[in-house]
Design a protein around this motif. Structure first.
Motif, mmCIF file in Angstrom:
data_model
loop_
_atom_site.group_PDB
_atom_site.id
_atom_site.type_symbol
_atom_site.label_atom_id
_atom_site.label_comp_id
_atom_site.label_asym_id
_atom_site.label_seq_id
_atom_site.Cartn_x
_atom_site.Cartn_y
_atom_site.Cartn_z
ATOM 1 N N GLU A 75 36.113 41.724 33.947
ATOM 2 C CA GLU A 75 37.169 42.287 33.099
ATOM 3 C C GLU A 75 38.229 43.002 33.928
ATOM 4 O O GLU A 75 39.431 42.857 33.668
ATOM 5 C CB GLU A 75 36.586 43.246 32.060
ATOM 6 N N ALA A 130 40.409 40.387 35.438
ATOM 7 C CA ALA A 130 41.287 39.781 34.436
ATOM 8 C C ALA A 130 42.487 40.686 34.172
ATOM 9 O O ALA A 130 43.636 40.234 34.154
ATOM 10 C CB ALA A 130 40.514 39.515 33.144
ATOM 11 N N THR A 171 44.754 40.755 37.248
ATOM 12 C CA THR A 171 45.476 39.489 37.328
ATOM 13 C C THR A 171 46.705 39.531 36.428
ATOM 14 O O THR A 171 47.814 39.186 36.848
ATOM 15 C CB THR A 171 44.560 38.311 36.926
ATOM 16 N N LEU A 190 39.028 29.445 35.836
ATOM 17 C CA LEU A 190 37.905 30.380 35.761
ATOM 18 C C LEU A 190 36.742 29.873 36.608
ATOM 19 O O LEU A 190 36.459 28.672 36.614
ATOM 20 C CB LEU A 190 37.422 30.545 34.317
ATOM 21 N N PHE A 233 37.654 36.421 29.004
ATOM 22 C CA PHE A 233 38.999 36.393 29.577
ATOM 23 C C PHE A 233 40.048 36.504 28.471
ATOM 24 O O PHE A 233 41.012 37.260 28.584
ATOM 25 C CB PHE A 233 39.228 35.110 30.393
ATOM 26 N N TYR A 249 43.529 38.693 28.072
ATOM 27 C CA TYR A 249 44.769 37.903 28.053
ATOM 28 C C TYR A 249 45.588 38.198 26.798
ATOM 29 O O TYR A 249 46.804 38.391 26.868
ATOM 30 C CB TYR A 249 44.392 36.420 28.128
ATOM 31 N N MET A 291 38.942 34.579 38.500
ATOM 32 C CA MET A 291 39.944 33.787 37.814
ATOM 33 C C MET A 291 41.237 33.783 38.610
ATOM 34 O O MET A 291 41.455 34.632 39.468
ATOM 35 C CB MET A 291 40.207 34.281 36.386
#
Length: 128
Positions: free
Chosen positions: A47, A50, A53, A78, A87, A91, A117
């Protein structure tokens, strides 16, 4: 190629052999982003990676005077497709439900630096 189609390269944020992004005309092509922190290490856990990112994508867009609302396409890679919903939870915090970019996703057996990812995006960023 006319002046509206000039190519502009965004230098790498770290010592990497690729540009952070390339702008061609009114489209910004962002290289794949991973959950790398400013110190060059990966965020700890799925997490956190993610979220980092997505924050790295936001930072790249801001550097070009843009934001996530300009993104029209994302590709998500992924390391474990069973974490797809995990994810998506992160997102979806970055886009309104009425304005989701087109998206492709696939699983892979390895990503740069052991990341969980990688996300690359294209954004419409017209010159002012």
């Amino acid at each position: 190629m006319d002046s509206s189609q000039t190519v502009e390269f965004i230098p790498p944020a770290f010592d990497t052999p690729f540009s952070t992004g390339v702008r061609v005309g009114d489209v910004l092509y962002l290289s794949g982003q991973i959950g790398m922190l400013p110190d060059g290490t990966l965020a700890d856990g799925f997490e956190a990676q993610a979220r980092q990112t997505m924050e790295n994508i936001v930072a790249s867009l801001i550097a070009y005077g843009s934001g996530v609302e300009a993104i029209f396409k994302c590709t998500v890679m992924l390391d474990d497709m069973s974490r797809w919903q995990e994810f998506n939870k992160v997102y979806l915090e970055y886009f309104p439900a009425s304005r989701l970019p087109a998206r492709s996703a696939f699983g892979t057996d390895g990503l740069a630096l052991g990341a969980h990812m990688e996300v690359e995006c294209m954004a419409y960023t017209p010159r002012v």
